[in-house]
Design an enzyme around this catalytic site. Structure first.
Site, PDB file in Angstrom:
ATOM      1  N   THR A 131      -0.042  36.012  52.752  1.00 43.37           N
ATOM      2  CA  THR A 131      -1.154  36.533  53.533  1.00 43.37           C
ATOM      3  C   THR A 131      -1.933  35.374  54.158  1.00 43.37           C
ATOM      4  O   THR A 131      -2.362  35.438  55.308  1.00 43.37           O
ATOM      5  CB  THR A 131      -2.061  37.403  52.637  1.00 43.37           C
ATOM      6  OG1 THR A 131      -1.262  38.453  52.084  1.00 43.37           O
ATOM      7  CG2 THR A 131      -3.202  38.004  53.408  1.00 43.37           C
ATOM      8  N   ASP A 158       1.819  42.297  57.560  1.00 44.81           N
ATOM      9  CA  ASP A 158       1.747  41.883  56.151  1.00 44.81           C
ATOM     10  C   ASP A 158       2.426  42.971  55.301  1.00 44.81           C
ATOM     11  O   ASP A 158       2.575  44.105  55.745  1.00 44.81           O
ATOM     12  CB  ASP A 158       0.273  41.736  55.727  1.00 44.81           C
ATOM     13  CG  ASP A 158       0.120  40.887  54.455  1.00 44.81           C
ATOM     14  OD1 ASP A 158       1.130  40.370  53.938  1.00 44.81           O
ATOM     15  OD2 ASP A 158      -1.030  40.733  53.982  1.00 44.81           O
TER      16      ASP A 158
HETATM   17  P1  ATP Z   1       0.849  38.735  47.387  1.00 50.58           P
HETATM   18  O1  ATP Z   1       2.345  38.693  47.297  1.00 50.58           O
HETATM   19  O2  ATP Z   1       0.245  39.149  46.104  1.00 50.58           O
HETATM   20  O3  ATP Z   1       0.380  39.482  48.572  1.00 50.58           O
HETATM   21  P2  ATP Z   1       0.497  36.287  48.857  1.00 50.58           P
HETATM   22  O4  ATP Z   1       1.826  35.660  48.898  1.00 50.58           O
HETATM   23  O5  ATP Z   1       0.071  37.028  50.050  1.00 50.58           O
HETATM   24  O6  ATP Z   1       0.390  37.206  47.566  1.00 50.58           O
HETATM   25  P3  ATP Z   1      -2.002  34.939  49.096  1.00 50.58           P
HETATM   26  O7  ATP Z   1      -2.852  36.062  48.664  1.00 50.58           O
HETATM   27  O8  ATP Z   1      -1.938  34.597  50.534  1.00 50.58           O
HETATM   28  O9  ATP Z   1      -0.528  35.144  48.511  1.00 50.58           O
HETATM   29  O10 ATP Z   1      -2.378  33.618  48.299  1.00 50.58           O
HETATM   30  C1  ATP Z   1      -2.594  33.618  46.888  1.00 50.58           C
HETATM   31  C2  ATP Z   1      -3.700  32.658  46.533  1.00 50.58           C
HETATM   32  O11 ATP Z   1      -3.248  31.314  46.714  1.00 50.58           O
HETATM   33  C3  ATP Z   1      -4.913  32.812  47.425  1.00 50.58           C
HETATM   34  O12 ATP Z   1      -6.071  32.618  46.650  1.00 50.58           O
HETATM   35  C4  ATP Z   1      -4.732  31.696  48.445  1.00 50.58           C
HETATM   36  O13 ATP Z   1      -5.943  31.283  48.998  1.00 50.58           O
HETATM   37  C5  ATP Z   1      -4.097  30.591  47.600  1.00 50.58           C
HETATM   38  N1  ATP Z   1      -3.269  29.668  48.411  1.00 50.58           N
HETATM   39  C6  ATP Z   1      -2.159  29.981  49.096  1.00 50.58           C
HETATM   40  N2  ATP Z   1      -1.656  28.900  49.730  1.00 50.58           N
HETATM   41  C7  ATP Z   1      -2.475  27.861  49.445  1.00 50.58           C
HETATM   42  C8  ATP Z   1      -2.497  26.468  49.796  1.00 50.58           C
HETATM   43  N3  ATP Z   1      -1.582  25.935  50.592  1.00 50.58           N
HETATM   44  N4  ATP Z   1      -3.496  25.722  49.302  1.00 50.58           N
HETATM   45  C9  ATP Z   1      -4.432  26.279  48.495  1.00 50.58           C
HETATM   46  N5  ATP Z   1      -4.471  27.551  48.112  1.00 50.58           N
HETATM   47  C10 ATP Z   1      -3.506  28.364  48.582  1.00 50.58           C
HETATM   48 MG    MG Z   2      -0.432  39.055  50.350  1.00 49.88          MG
END
Ligand code: ATP
Ligand code: MG
Length: 663
Positions: A44, A235
């Site tokens: 996301t 998404d």
């Molecule tokens: P889900 O599969 O549950 O939807 P996701 O893959 O969409 O998860 P995100 O919600 O985008 O994951 O990110 C998870 C957490 O990790 C969030 O708090 C995000 O801010 C943090 N995060 C992701 N990438 C980074 C990064 N490169 N540096 C620091 N924090 C990060």
């Molecule tokens: Mg997500």
């Protein structure tokens, strides 16, 4: 490379804020791309930065379409983009498929034969209508061969629409037990469809089906949007169904429309609503030349929780195997498995632990209690109430489904769409001495008068409801005074010289309904406050259509946002917790037969258990720092068997991955 425009308020340091794999996806020049990665890896976040990247490279906001699982998710992502690059984000179209469909259909639905100002039926209206039709077609139920419930027919129809199969095929393939009623079921479905049409209403599925139809039949509209949107971003792609997938393709038929989809095949949990994880696997076939990006670092969870997540999903054979490396350093504590003697003790354990966490300085909003089915949270709800711990709950009867709120909204719906039969009947039922039969007669004469008005003054909305309806519609003498007052209120909502805001309309409607509320609802003062809150929370919505769409389209997971209370513990079903994260997560009722559900355990179709396993994976991957997995050994809620063994999800975890706790 796209040119970098100096006009952007602030250009984020993409390379510093993203890892290499994320950066590659964010900056891709491929027209089609798929980001496939495990939970918490920043999918996301990648999508959010992709939007910022596009804006920072000269793509105007209005040419970007962002499709998300909830409207709240879209709002939060766009807020993030706004912080990253400035106000350009404001023009982006973002929201669920349903809200975007609504937005497009508002403009073009007349091409499909709808009158302007169609209304959206909520689940309650759908149920009321189908129940009525079942009654009409079946009469008294036979005891030996009971006819399926209205709700079952709605599920069947919804699955048919979302998987793009005719109802008869869906019936044969997914509801074979109902085959003996096939003829009647199909008649009821046909009747349901035409009644919706006559009332100028669409249910949620119609929004998608009609958008698809519109784009299919009217190439000029399809071109308009596929030219408008240079970039479509999606998404939670693993949970799109056939219809949504087709819509994405239609929007990407433009010569240069780009698509970025992000998802995780291991988190597909909506197949019961027709979602097809295969879209992810077929992406490169459907979108030739597509780039596939993987992200292999998990940022959300401490390593011990990540270990549990990996072990949880290892039960399933997967097509895309993702190895996730933790970005976070190890924490001090292992996840805890807690067998409780019974459901009350389990609830006490949860509440007690939450109390300790709050006392040690944690915020309520950093804690969630997740469960498989709504009723699993009853004990926890009671226990939290007893201990004065504020919580919000994303299940149960929601704000907009409460009778008094629906009463008020019925006036506005009828104003926007006077053919809205459900709204009319709701209001008719509030009049003294008006029952089914007189309500039907009133409705008939009401629509006749409307059609006459339409012929005499085409394109002119009704303003003088009294003038038009008083002579046309016959009501029982006892209802006459209330009826006149209702019509006067309706006329007052549309003055000749200016337009009222929805909030102003609500105040006028309240004057009319107050007497009814006082008599019919015991806690009417609280109910009045509710409605005042409703009008306040929507005070920035100027148009009636927007207001009604907002009311109808807030998806379940969105709704707690409106009721908002920032510092509450969240109680949520796992389905509605998708995409979210909390510092501390409790997963309760992890007993065999409850989660996994007993139906799954005895199912002959192994895909059901796989989906259940993915649901467990979604649940554990919501946790950042602490995870508690509990179950009641004695379950007072189950009338068949009180004894409750631990879930196979727990027994199959390697014991070194958790510690045993005590309730
Ligand atoms: P889900 O599969 O549950 O939807 P996701 O893959 O969409 O998860 P995100 O919600 O985008 O994951 O990110 C998870 C957490 O990790 C969030 O708090 C995000 O801010 C943090 N995060 C992701 N990438 C980074 C990064 N490169 N540096 C620091 N924090 C990060
Ligand atoms: Mg997500």
């Amino acid at each position: 490379m796209l040119p970098q425009l100096p006009s952007i308020a602030h250009v984020p340091d993409f390379a510093a804020e993203l890892n290499e794999q994320q950066l590659a996806a964010v900056t891709t020049e491929a027209r089609f791309s798929l980001v496939i990665a495990g939970a918490g890896s920043g999918k996301t976040r990648t999508l959010t930065y992709r939007v910022a990247w596009l804006l920072a490279h000269g793509v105007p906001g209005w040419r970007v379409l962002l499709l998300t699982f909830t409207n709240k998710a879209a709002r939060e992502m766009l807020e993030r983009v706004r912080k990253l690059v400035g106000p350009e984000a404001g023009d982006i179209w973002g929201g669920t498929f349903h809200s975007i469909a609504n937005r497009i259909l508002r403009r073009h639905a007349p091409l499909l034969g709808y009158r302007p100002g169609f209304s959206i039926m909520d689940t309650d209206d759908q149920k009321a209508l189908i129940r009525n039709l079942v009654k009409k077609h079946i009469g008294k139920q036979s005891k030996t061969s009971p006819f399926p419930k209205g709700d079952t027919l709605l599920s069947l129809l919804s699955l048919a629409v979302n998987t793009m199969r005719p109802p008869e095929q869906t019936l044969r393939e997914d509801f074979p037990q109902l085959l003996k009623h096939e003829d009647t079921i199909l008649k009821i479905i046909a009747d349901y469809t035409s009644r919706k049409r006559e009332a100028n209403t669409m249910d949620f599925d119609d929004l998608l089906a009609n958008l698809h139809l519109l784009l299919e039949k009217h190439s000029e509209v399809r071109e308009l949007y596929s030219r408008r949107f240079l970039h479509v971003l999606v998404d939670e792609y693993q949970d799109t169904n056939a219809l949504q997938d087709r819509i994405i393709k239609q929007l990407c038929t433009g010569e240069s429309t780009g698509l970025m989809a992000v998802g995780d095949d291991a988190q597909s949990i909506y197949s019961w609503r027709g979602a097809q994880v295969d879209h992810i696997f077929e992406f490169t076939k459907n979108f030739p030349g597509a780039d596939v990006f993987k992200i292999e670092t998990n940022y959300r969870s401490v390593p011990a929780i990540l270990d549990i997540s990996n072990a949880a999903i290892a039960r399933n054979e997967r097509r895309y195997v993702k190895t996730l490396r933790p970005a976070r350093p190890p924490g001090n504590e292992l996840p805890t498995v807690v067998p409780a003697p019974d459901n009350h003790t389990e609830a006490q354990f949860v509440a007690h632990t939450i109390r300790q966490l709050l006392d040690s300085g944690m915020k309520g909003r950093e804690i969630a209690v997740l469960y498989r089915a709504h009723f699993h949270c009853l004990d926890v709800q009671m226990e939290l109430t007893r201990q004065h711990i504020p919580f919000r709950i994303t299940s149960g009867l929601r704000f907009f489904e409460q009778a008094h709120v629906k009463d008020v909204i019925a006036y506005l719906r009828l104003l926007a769409n006077p053919y809205d039969e459900m709204a009319f009947r709701r209001i008719a039922a509030m009049l003294p001495r008006v029952g089914e039969a007189s309500g039907s007669k009133m409705w008939q004469t009401w629509t006749q008068a409307l059609k006459k008005h339409e012929t005499e003054c085409p394109d002119e909305p009704v303003r003088d409801f009294g003038g038009l309806m008083l002579p046309a519609v016959k009501v029982p003498p006892a209802a006459q005074a209330s009826w006149s007052s209702f019509l006067a209120t309706m006329s007052s909502l549309r003055p000749a010289d200016h337009e009222l805001t929805p909030a102003e309309m609500i105040s006028r409607v309240l004057l009319d309904t107050e007497a009814y509320f006082t008599v019919h609802y015991e806690n009417y003062e609280e109910r009045l406050e509710d409605i005042e809150q409703l009008s306040r929370s929507m005070s920035d919505t100027e148009s009636l259509d927007d207001f009604l769409a907002q009311v109808a389209l807030l998806s379940e997971a969105d709704r707690d946002h409106v009721e908002g209370n920032d510092d509450c513990v969240t109680l949520s079903t796992i389905h509605q917790a998708k995409g979210l994260e909390w510092k501390v997560v409790f997963i309760i009722f992890l007993g065999e037969g409850m989660f996994p559900h007993s139906r799954t355990i005895y199912s002959s179709d192994p895909r059901e258990m796989e989906e259940e396993t993915r649901l467990f994976y979604v649940a554990v991957t919501r946790a950042q720092d602490l995870l508690f997995l509990s179950y009641p050994r004695y379950n007072g809620h189950n009338p068949d068997s009180h004894f409750c063994p631990p879930s196979q999800f727990l027994t199959s975890l390697p014991p070194e991955l958790y510690e045993l706790g005590e309730a």
